[in-house]
Scaffold this active site. Structure first.
Site, PDB file in Angstrom:
ATOM      1  CG  ASN A 104      -1.764   1.277   1.282  1.00  0.00           C
ATOM      2  OD1 ASN A 104      -2.677   1.457   0.483  1.00  0.00           O
ATOM      3  ND2 ASN A 104      -1.443   2.169   2.211  1.00  0.00           N
ATOM      4  CG  ASP A 234      -0.583  -4.537   5.740  1.00  0.00           C
ATOM      5  OD1 ASP A 234      -1.061  -4.966   6.801  1.00  0.00           O
ATOM      6  OD2 ASP A 234      -0.299  -3.332   5.552  1.00  0.00           O
ATOM      7  CD  GLU A 264      -5.225  -5.590   7.747  1.00  0.00           C
ATOM      8  OE1 GLU A 264      -5.820  -4.872   8.561  1.00  0.00           O
ATOM      9  OE2 GLU A 264      -4.423  -5.140   6.907  1.00  0.00           O
TER      10      GLU A 264
END
Length: 494
Positions: A104, A234, A264
Site C-alpha cells: 500500500n 496487508d 487483511e
C-alpha cells in the site's frame, strides 16, 4: 486429508534473545509435529525505522537484511540468509511459509522533491480543502545502500498518490498529489472517509504502469530468491483491487505455482463488505475473519453474551471456504491501535470455536504458544508492562484438530450460555470424531449425537477438565458436560 492450521509466527513486540529467523529454524520441526501446516512470517524487508521496525513502514522491498540502509544491515528479525534458510527449513518440514507483503505504501524516502498537492478533509477524502500548491516531500527513493542491485528502478513523486508530511512546512496532513493520473485518489474497495485509498506514509500510485510492472518484477524476484509458497497481503481495502488481481494472476503464471493468498481487510461492521471484496476479486484470496474476532472479543467481556449468536454476521458463516479465523493478532494485542484482546478466561473457548469446526482455516497467535512480555506506552503516554501468558492447553487442542476433528458436523448452538457441536469422524482417520461443549455461565450438559457408528464407544475429555466417561448409546448419542465458564473437548478413549 489434513486439517490446515496456520501460525502467526510473530507479534508486534517480538523481543526474544534469538532473532526471529534463527528461532524459526530451531522451532520448525516441533511446530510441524504439533500440527502447524503454515506459518505467517512478518515483513522481511528493510523499513524506515531500521532495526526496530516490525516492517509495516517498508522502505526497500529488495533489501532483506543484506545492505547497509536505515542505519542497519539486518532487519529486526535477522539477515537475508537466515530468512532464506528459515523458509527452507519450514517447507522441508511440510510447513508452508507465508510471506507478509505490504504494497500500500512506502516510507523513508531518500531525497526531497517539489510536489504539487491539494489538502483534503481527513473525514471526507473526496473534499479538497485547498487549491494546488507545492510542498517539499520525501518522495524520491534511490536506495543508495543497495546501489541498483536487483533493480535500478527509482521511485519518485509520479509513483505516489499522496503523502502525509510537508518537509518545508513541517506539517502533517493528507496531501493529495496532483499528477498525470488524476487529481483525486485511486478507486479502492473501501468507501470509508469517502475514499480510503490513503492510509499512511507515501501512498503508492497503481495507475502508473511503471509502478505496476516494478512491483510484479519484485514479486517474481522475491519468490525466486526465497521460495515461499504463500503471501499475506496487508491493508487490501486501501489498494486498487484491479492491481491486486493483476499481481496475483501474474505471480501464479510467472512462477508456475498456485500460491496460498490471505488478505487483511479489517472490518468489524459488515460481513457484506467482506463478501463484496471476495466477489470483486473473484475469490482469489482468503480473508481474515475480523468479524468473528470481534464477536469473540465481545463474548470475552461479559458472561451475559448470547453464545448462540457467536457466528452471526461472520465471514466463516457466510463464506466458510475463504475465511481464515483467528483469536487475536499483532493489531489487536494490548497497546496496539486496534486493541481488542480476548480475555484469558475465554481464550480456550475461542480457540475451540476456530480449531474444531468444519468452516475456516484457523490461525494461532504467537504469544498463545510461546508467551510474550513487553513494555510500551498507553494512549495517555504512560509506560506500562504487558505479559501475555501462553495457553497451556493449546498444543493439545492443535493436536486434536490434526488427528480427530473430521467428519460431518452436528450443531447444538441452541442455548445462550451453553453451546456445543460434534464431528462424526471419518474411516481414514482412526479414532477421529469429537464432541465439544462450552459454557460462559454455569456448568453445562447436552445430549448430542456423534453417530450410530460409534455406539458402545467411550469418550473422555481430552483437556482433562471433566473426569467422567461418556458412553455412546444405541442412537449414537451421549450426555456431554462442561464446567462453568469453560470448554471440554471429548474424544474416543483408546
Amino acid at each position: 486429508m489434513d486439517n490446515q492450521t496456520l501460525l502467526q509466527y510473530f507479534h508486534w513486540y517480538y523481543n526474544e534473545e534469538d532473532k526471529l529467523w534463527i528461532k524459526a529454524k530451531k522451532d520448525a520441526q516441533s511446530l510441524a509435529e504439533k500440527g502447524i501446516t503454515g506459518v505467517w512470517l512478518p515483513p522481511a524487508y528493510k523499513a524506515e525505522s531500521g532495526a526496530t521496525s516490525i516492517g509495516y513502514d517498508p522502505y526497500d522491498l529488495f533489501d532483506l537484511g543484506e545492505f547497509d540502509q536505515k542505519n542497519t544491515v539486518e532487519t529486526r528479525f535477522g539477515n537475508k540468509l537466515d530468512y532464506q534458510e528459515a523458509i527452507k527449513v519450514f517447507q522441508d518440514n511440510g510447513i508452508v511459509a507465508i510471506a507478509d507483503v505490504v504494497l500500500n505504501h512506502k516510507a523513508g524516502g531518500d531525497e526531497l522533491e517539489q510536489v504539487p498537492v491539494r489538502t483534503v478533509d481527513p473525514e471526507n477524502r473526496l473534499a479538497f480543502t485547498s487549491a494546488v500548491f507545492n510542498i517539499e516531500a520525501w518522495t524520491k527513493f534511490t536506495f543508495p545502500g543497495r546501489n541498483k542491485a536487483y533493480s535500478d528502478f527509482v521511485w519518485d513523486k509520479n509513483c505516489f498518490s499522496g503523502v502525509d508530511w510537508a518537509e518545508d512546512l513541517k506539517e502533517t496532513g493528507i496531501y493529495s498529489i496532483q499528477n498525470e493520473y488524476g487529481d483525486g485518489w485511486e478507486e479502492v474497495p473501501s468507501l470509508e472517509l469517502g475514499n480510503y485509498d490513503y492510509l499512511m506514509f507515501n501512498d503508492i500510485e497503481y495507475r502508473n504502469s511503471a509502478v505496476r510492472e516494478e512491483v510484479k518484477r519484485w514479486g517474481e524476484w522475491y519468490y525466486h530468491t526465497c521460495g515461499m509458497k504463500g503471501f499475506r497481503l496487508d491493508a487490501v481495502k486501501h489498494i486498487s483491487s484491479d492491481f491486486l488481481i493483476d499481481w496475483i494472476d501474474h505471480m501464479k503464471a510467472a512462477c508456475g505455482l498456485d500460491f496460498f493468498f490471505v488478505a487483511e481487510n479489517w472490518n468489524i461492521e459488515s460481513v457484506e463488505s467482506l463478501q463484496h471484496y471476495i466477489n470483486i476479486t473473484g475469490g482469489r484470496m482468503q480473508l481474515f475473519d475480523s468479524l468473528l474476532h470481534h464477536n469473540l472479543f465481545m463474548a470475552s467481556t461479559t458472561k451475559m453474551y448470547d453464545l448462540t449468536k457467536i457466528f452471526d454476521d461472520t465471514l466463516v458463516q457466510a463464506q466458510p471456504l475463504l475465511a481464515v479465523t483467528f483469536v487475536d493478532n499483532h493489531d489487536s494485542q494490548p497497546l496496539q491501535a486496534l486493541e481488542s484482546y480476548i480475555d484469558f478466561w475465554f481464550r480456550p473457548l475461542a480457540y475451540a470455536l476456530i480449531l474444531f469446526r468444519e468452516g475456516g482455516i484457523p490461525c494461532i497467535f504467537y504469544p498463545d504458544l510461546f508467551g510474550a512480555k513487553y513494555i510500551d506506552k498507553t494512549e495517555e503516554g504512560y509506560e506500562t508492562g504487558v505479559e501475555l501468558v501462553a495457553l497451556a492447553v493449546l498444543p493439545e487442542m492443535i493436536g486434536i484438530r490434526r488427528d480427530r476433528a473430521f467428519g460431518i458436523q452436528h450443531d447444538y448452538l441452541d442455548f445462550p450460555t451453553c453451546i456445543g457441536w460434534t464431528r462424526e469422524g471419518i474411516e481414514e482417520r482412526e479414532q477421529s470424531g469429537i464432541a465439544v461443549l462450552m459454557s460462559n455461565g454455569e456448568m453445562g450438559m447436552k445430549l448430542m449425537k456423534i453417530g450410530t457408528g460409534h455406539t458402545g464407544k467411550v469418550m473422555i475429555d481430552a483437556l482433562g477438565v471433566r473426569k467422567e466417561e461418556v458412553l455412546i448409546d444405541e442412537n449414537g448419542c451421549g450426555e456431554f458436560y462442561c464446567n462453568a465458564g469453560s470448554v471440554s473437548v471429548w474424544v474416543f478413549s483408546s
